[in-house]
Design a protein around this motif. Structure first.
Motif, PDB file in Angstrom:
ATOM      1  N   HIS A   1      24.625  63.096  50.405  1.00 45.88           N
ATOM      2  CA  HIS A   1      24.433  63.868  51.631  1.00 45.88           C
ATOM      3  C   HIS A   1      25.751  63.970  52.413  1.00 45.88           C
ATOM      4  O   HIS A   1      26.159  65.054  52.836  1.00 45.88           O
ATOM      5  CB  HIS A   1      23.348  63.199  52.488  1.00 45.88           C
ATOM      6  N   GLY A   2      26.425  62.841  52.570  1.00 44.78           N
ATOM      7  CA  GLY A   2      27.695  62.835  53.279  1.00 44.78           C
ATOM      8  C   GLY A   2      28.745  63.674  52.581  1.00 44.78           C
ATOM      9  O   GLY A   2      29.490  64.428  53.226  1.00 44.78           O
ATOM     10  N   PHE A   3      28.822  63.579  51.262  1.00 43.58           N
ATOM     11  CA  PHE A   3      29.793  64.370  50.498  1.00 43.58           C
ATOM     12  C   PHE A   3      29.546  65.866  50.677  1.00 43.58           C
ATOM     13  O   PHE A   3      30.490  66.646  50.868  1.00 43.58           O
ATOM     14  CB  PHE A   3      29.735  63.996  49.009  1.00 43.58           C
ATOM     15  N   LEU A   4      28.290  66.272  50.607  1.00 44.24           N
ATOM     16  CA  LEU A   4      27.981  67.694  50.771  1.00 44.24           C
ATOM     17  C   LEU A   4      28.406  68.198  52.147  1.00 44.24           C
ATOM     18  O   LEU A   4      28.887  69.329  52.278  1.00 44.24           O
ATOM     19  CB  LEU A   4      26.503  67.963  50.503  1.00 44.24           C
ATOM     20  N   HIS A   5      28.256  67.378  53.165  1.00 41.49           N
ATOM     21  CA  HIS A   5      28.757  67.766  54.492  1.00 41.49           C
ATOM     22  C   HIS A   5      30.272  67.965  54.457  1.00 41.49           C
ATOM     23  O   HIS A   5      30.794  68.897  55.069  1.00 41.49           O
ATOM     24  CB  HIS A   5      28.417  66.708  55.542  1.00 41.49           C
ATOM     25  N   LEU A   6      30.985  67.103  53.747  1.00 46.61           N
ATOM     26  CA  LEU A   6      32.441  67.216  53.704  1.00 46.61           C
ATOM     27  C   LEU A   6      32.907  68.521  53.075  1.00 46.61           C
ATOM     28  O   LEU A   6      33.989  69.012  53.409  1.00 46.61           O
ATOM     29  CB  LEU A   6      33.059  66.039  52.938  1.00 46.61           C
ATOM     30  N   ILE A   7      32.110  69.064  52.172  1.00 41.87           N
ATOM     31  CA  ILE A   7      32.540  70.301  51.507  1.00 41.87           C
ATOM     32  C   ILE A   7      31.859  71.539  52.083  1.00 41.87           C
ATOM     33  O   ILE A   7      31.916  72.613  51.491  1.00 41.87           O
ATOM     34  CB  ILE A   7      32.374  70.221  49.983  1.00 41.87           C
TER      35      ILE A   7
ATOM     36  N   GLU B   1      21.732  72.903  59.737  1.00 38.85           N
ATOM     37  CA  GLU B   1      21.490  73.380  61.104  1.00 38.85           C
ATOM     38  C   GLU B   1      20.348  74.394  61.181  1.00 38.85           C
ATOM     39  O   GLU B   1      19.669  74.485  62.185  1.00 38.85           O
ATOM     40  CB  GLU B   1      22.768  73.974  61.691  1.00 38.85           C
ATOM     41  N   THR B   2      20.169  75.173  60.126  1.00 38.74           N
ATOM     42  CA  THR B   2      19.063  76.131  60.083  1.00 38.74           C
ATOM     43  C   THR B   2      18.103  75.706  58.975  1.00 38.74           C
ATOM     44  O   THR B   2      18.472  74.926  58.085  1.00 38.74           O
ATOM     45  CB  THR B   2      19.554  77.564  59.799  1.00 38.74           C
ATOM     46  N   ASP B   3      16.891  76.235  59.005  1.00 32.37           N
ATOM     47  CA  ASP B   3      15.915  75.905  57.962  1.00 32.37           C
ATOM     48  C   ASP B   3      16.422  76.309  56.584  1.00 32.37           C
ATOM     49  O   ASP B   3      16.254  75.566  55.616  1.00 32.37           O
ATOM     50  CB  ASP B   3      14.569  76.575  58.251  1.00 32.37           C
ATOM     51  N   ASP B   4      17.034  77.481  56.482  1.00 33.98           N
ATOM     52  CA  ASP B   4      17.551  77.939  55.184  1.00 33.98           C
ATOM     53  C   ASP B   4      18.665  77.030  54.680  1.00 33.98           C
ATOM     54  O   ASP B   4      18.710  76.684  53.494  1.00 33.98           O
ATOM     55  CB  ASP B   4      18.051  79.381  55.277  1.00 33.98           C
ATOM     56  N   ASP B   5      19.583  76.655  55.587  1.00 31.95           N
ATOM     57  CA  ASP B   5      20.668  75.755  55.197  1.00 31.95           C
ATOM     58  C   ASP B   5      20.118  74.390  54.782  1.00 31.95           C
ATOM     59  O   ASP B   5      20.582  73.793  53.801  1.00 31.95           O
ATOM     60  CB  ASP B   5      21.661  75.568  56.349  1.00 31.95           C
ATOM     61  N   ALA B   6      19.136  73.900  55.532  1.00 33.08           N
ATOM     62  CA  ALA B   6      18.533  72.606  55.205  1.00 33.08           C
ATOM     63  C   ALA B   6      17.861  72.648  53.835  1.00 33.08           C
ATOM     64  O   ALA B   6      18.024  71.733  53.027  1.00 33.08           O
ATOM     65  CB  ALA B   6      17.527  72.204  56.281  1.00 33.08           C
ATOM     66  N   GLU B   7      17.148  73.722  53.576  1.00 31.58           N
ATOM     67  CA  GLU B   7      16.477  73.853  52.280  1.00 31.58           C
ATOM     68  C   GLU B   7      17.485  73.892  51.141  1.00 31.58           C
ATOM     69  O   GLU B   7      17.303  73.230  50.112  1.00 31.58           O
ATOM     70  CB  GLU B   7      15.604  75.103  52.263  1.00 31.58           C
TER      71      GLU B   7
ATOM     72  N   MET C   1      20.561  72.664  51.119  1.00 31.96           N
ATOM     73  CA  MET C   1      21.216  71.363  50.993  1.00 31.96           C
ATOM     74  C   MET C   1      20.281  70.339  50.363  1.00 31.96           C
ATOM     75  O   MET C   1      20.682  69.591  49.465  1.00 31.96           O
ATOM     76  CB  MET C   1      21.701  70.895  52.362  1.00 31.96           C
ATOM     77  N   GLU C   2      19.040  70.310  50.802  1.00 33.36           N
ATOM     78  CA  GLU C   2      18.075  69.359  50.257  1.00 33.36           C
ATOM     79  C   GLU C   2      17.789  69.628  48.787  1.00 33.36           C
ATOM     80  O   GLU C   2      17.649  68.690  47.993  1.00 33.36           O
ATOM     81  CB  GLU C   2      16.790  69.403  51.068  1.00 33.36           C
ATOM     82  N   THR C   3      17.721  70.892  48.408  1.00 29.21           N
ATOM     83  CA  THR C   3      17.503  71.240  47.002  1.00 29.21           C
ATOM     84  C   THR C   3      18.655  70.738  46.143  1.00 29.21           C
ATOM     85  O   THR C   3      18.439  70.144  45.076  1.00 29.21           O
ATOM     86  CB  THR C   3      17.324  72.766  46.844  1.00 29.21           C
ATOM     87  N   LEU C   4      19.886  70.962  46.621  1.00 28.11           N
ATOM     88  CA  LEU C   4      21.053  70.497  45.881  1.00 28.11           C
ATOM     89  C   LEU C   4      21.086  68.970  45.825  1.00 28.11           C
ATOM     90  O   LEU C   4      21.359  68.403  44.763  1.00 28.11           O
ATOM     91  CB  LEU C   4      22.338  71.049  46.514  1.00 28.11           C
ATOM     92  N   GLU C   5      20.782  68.308  46.918  1.00 29.74           N
ATOM     93  CA  GLU C   5      20.725  66.839  46.915  1.00 29.74           C
ATOM     94  C   GLU C   5      19.727  66.347  45.870  1.00 29.74           C
ATOM     95  O   GLU C   5      20.031  65.430  45.091  1.00 29.74           O
ATOM     96  CB  GLU C   5      20.315  66.311  48.287  1.00 29.74           C
ATOM     97  N   ALA C   6      18.548  66.934  45.857  1.00 24.20           N
ATOM     98  CA  ALA C   6      17.514  66.514  44.901  1.00 24.20           C
ATOM     99  C   ALA C   6      17.968  66.731  43.463  1.00 24.20           C
ATOM    100  O   ALA C   6      17.708  65.890  42.593  1.00 24.20           O
ATOM    101  CB  ALA C   6      16.212  67.254  45.178  1.00 24.20           C
TER     102      ALA C   6
END
Length: 173
Positions: free
Chosen positions: A126-132, A137-143, A145-150
């Motif tokens: 999660h922290g690494f993805l923020h760095l890049i 901040e938005t529902d679409d961005d959260a979805e 990011m969460e999909t990529l994390e998973a």
């Protein structure tokens, strides 16, 4: 296209409580490598630092940088990127810093009955993805990011941390 050059990751243990987790550094290196290999952007020759701190340390960071006077599990501090053209003899570019708090992270893992290394891997990814440049901040961005994390965590054999609802989402920085 998967990234072929992994970032240099320095792990700094600044709180004694992390000494109880001797595998933490290896877990973080593995998680960051998996994330760097999975992202659809060239991280190139880059470096980042991960600071393993305690609740007091992260509370200070959270207060100083975000104006929030309480501990949290993970904070990311993306570095400003140079604007000029890169040269062959340049040092690796700095992606930024990640701070992870032991007590908050340990309590979350215990409360959710997750293995410590799974939760630590998730926070590192999660922290690494923020760095890049990823954010939630938005529902679409959260979805996204969460999909990529998973997906990254699945590559590490770790179950989707968001599969059981919004508890995890509400806690992330």
């Amino acid at each position: 296209m998967p990234n072929s050059i992994l970032p240099i990751t320095e792990v700094l243990v600044v709180a004694d409580c992390w000494r109880h987790e001797p595998d933490a550094e290896a877990v973080i290196h593995r998680a960051i490598a998996a994330a760097a290999e999975a992202v659809d952007q060239d991280v190139g020759e880059a470096e980042l630092a991960v600071m393993l701190t305690d609740d007091a340390g992260i509370r200070t960071l959270n207060g100083n940088w975000r104006g929030i006077d309480k501990p949290t599990n993970v904070l990311s501090f993306p570095a400003l990127q140079p604007t000029g053209a890169s040269r062959e003899d340049d040092a690796p570019r700095m992606l930024g810093d990640i701070a992870i708090a032991y007590q908050t992270m340990r309590k979350e893992a215990d409360d959710e009955q997750k293995p410590f290394d799974h939760h630590l891997s998730h926070l590192a990814v999660h922290g690494f993805l923020h760095l890049i440049g990823y954010d939630h901040e938005t529902d679409d961005d959260a979805e996204a990011m969460e999909t990529l994390e998973a997906e990254i965590l699945a590559q590490l054999g770790i179950p989707n941390p968001y599969a059981d609802g919004d508890a995890e989402r509400e806690r992330m920085d």
